[in-house]
Design a protein around this motif. Structure first.
Motif, PDB file in Angstrom:
ATOM      1  N   ARG A   1      -3.479 -80.706 -17.962  1.00 43.06           N
ATOM      2  CA  ARG A   1      -4.028 -79.379 -18.222  1.00 43.06           C
ATOM      3  C   ARG A   1      -5.166 -79.474 -19.225  1.00 43.06           C
ATOM      4  NH1 ARG A   1      -2.139 -75.400 -21.844  1.00 43.06           N
ATOM      5  NH2 ARG A   1      -0.403 -76.803 -22.309  1.00 43.06           N
TER       6      ARG A   1
ATOM      7  N   ASP B   1      -7.493 -76.875 -21.783  1.00 41.24           N
ATOM      8  CA  ASP B   1      -7.629 -75.544 -22.354  1.00 41.24           C
ATOM      9  C   ASP B   1      -8.291 -75.648 -23.721  1.00 41.24           C
ATOM     10  OD1 ASP B   1      -5.657 -76.633 -23.890  1.00 41.24           O
ATOM     11  OD2 ASP B   1      -4.117 -75.155 -23.445  1.00 41.24           O
TER      12      ASP B   1
ATOM     13  N   ILE C   1     -15.085 -72.558 -21.782  1.00 42.86           N
ATOM     14  CA  ILE C   1     -13.814 -72.031 -22.297  1.00 42.86           C
ATOM     15  C   ILE C   1     -14.054 -70.579 -22.690  1.00 42.86           C
ATOM     16  CG2 ILE C   1     -12.031 -72.252 -24.071  1.00 42.86           C
ATOM     17  CD1 ILE C   1     -12.011 -74.544 -22.141  1.00 42.86           C
TER      18      ILE C   1
ATOM     19  N   LYS D   1     -10.288 -66.362 -24.351  1.00 42.57           N
ATOM     20  CA  LYS D   1      -8.829 -66.492 -24.453  1.00 42.57           C
ATOM     21  C   LYS D   1      -8.372 -67.942 -24.465  1.00 42.57           C
ATOM     22  CE  LYS D   1      -7.939 -62.081 -22.148  1.00 42.57           C
ATOM     23  NZ  LYS D   1      -7.244 -61.389 -21.019  1.00 42.57           N
TER      24      LYS D   1
ATOM     25  N   ARG E   1      -9.069 -70.198 -22.140  1.00 39.50           N
ATOM     26  CA  ARG E   1      -8.798 -70.686 -20.793  1.00 39.50           C
ATOM     27  C   ARG E   1     -10.091 -71.211 -20.170  1.00 39.50           C
ATOM     28  NH1 ARG E   1      -5.355 -65.392 -18.718  1.00 39.50           N
ATOM     29  NH2 ARG E   1      -3.648 -65.579 -20.272  1.00 39.50           N
TER      30      ARG E   1
ATOM     31  N   ARG F   1     -12.995 -71.728 -17.471  1.00 35.92           N
ATOM     32  CA  ARG F   1     -13.583 -70.919 -16.416  1.00 35.92           C
ATOM     33  C   ARG F   1     -13.953 -71.795 -15.227  1.00 35.92           C
ATOM     34  NH1 ARG F   1     -18.356 -67.391 -18.663  1.00 35.92           N
ATOM     35  NH2 ARG F   1     -18.110 -66.515 -16.567  1.00 35.92           N
TER      36      ARG F   1
END
Length: 259
Positions: free
Chosen positions: A83, A85, A182, A185, A187, A189
């Motif tokens: 992941r 982030d 990023i 939030k 996250r 894009r």
């Protein structure tokens, strides 16, 4: 009779070419001309703060260890699970990256603690790859205020160019690059939704602090395993002490027997 010799003399004087001034050995040279310091000058222009120029001096040498701080106040993180982030924590081990040049203006970004490479697939999604592949290559560009952008080298959006005012097409097609981004939030894009001017696509490479360096040193010691070096001197020292004690004891017993 007098005019004929004068005409011949004037014609001979007109055919003489003018004398050219002497040329110095380094006059007019562009490539390899000596600088004031001594070594030959590079004919290519240096990159300025805006990223314009010809030489990528910031990509040479050993890999750079940095933390990529987004303009949205998040640090980019690469997780061992795959992941990607952002985190608001300033001193997190997953935000320590190793940036390596793979080509002129192209870099690979690897998380030191996760051991994975930042990558972008053909759908524009960011993920952490276990092995290095073509999706791990990003084009690094320097923008104003020291911020950088990282665009995928192999994935972009093909846009057919509209006809110009004169009716002729300016280009057969145009590419719109996909950037690492990023949002507010934390996250990532999708690449096809990003722009180089977006706040979420601007990253500031931060130099590691003391806490970050300590975490990296601890990680390197753990990966190297327990060192066997210190055991040998102590072991040898113990043997030497035992031999000395035995030697002293033997001398004492020998003296007692003589008396």
């Amino acid at each position: 009779m007098i005019l004929l010799p004068l005409l011949l003399l004037l014609s001979s004087l007109g055919s003489v070419s003018p004398v050219s001034p002497p040329v110095s050995p380094g006059y007019g040279r562009t490539e390899g001309a000596p600088c004031s310091r001594g070594p030959a000058c590079d004919p290519r222009r240096r990159r300025d703060a805006g990223g314009r120029g010809g030489v990528y001096e910031h990509l040479g040498g050993a890999p750079r260890r940095r933390k990529l701080y987004c303009a949205t106040k998040y640090h980019l993180q690469v997780h061992p699970s795959g992941r990607v982030d952002g985190s608001l924590e300033e001193n997190h081990q997953l935000s320590i990256m190793e940036i390596t040049a793979v080509d002129v203006g192209v870099v690979a970004i690897k998380g030191i603690f996760s051991g994975r490479y930042l990558a972008m697939n053909d759908k524009g999604r960011l993920y952490a790859s276990e092995v290095f592949n073509r999706e791990c290559e990003f084009i690094e560009r320097i923008h104003e205020l020291g911020y950088n952008t990282y665009a995928s080298r192999h994935h972009s959006t093909e846009q057919p160019a509209a006809p110009g005012p004169s009716g002729a097409r300016r280009r057969a097609s145009a590419k719109r690059q996909w950037y690492v981004s990023i949002n507010g939030k934390g996250r990532p894009r999708r690449g096809f939704k990003t722009r180089s001017t977006d706040k979420a696509s601007l990253f500031l490479p931060r130099v590691l602090g003391n806490k970050d360096h300590e975490m990296v040193r601890r990680l390197l010691r753990e990966r190297q395993g327990p060192s066997r070096g210190p055991r040998h001197p102590a072991h040898r020292g113990g043997r030497t002490d035992r031999r000395r004690r035995r030697h002293r004891g033997g001398k004492g017993r020998g003296r007692g027997e003589e008396h």
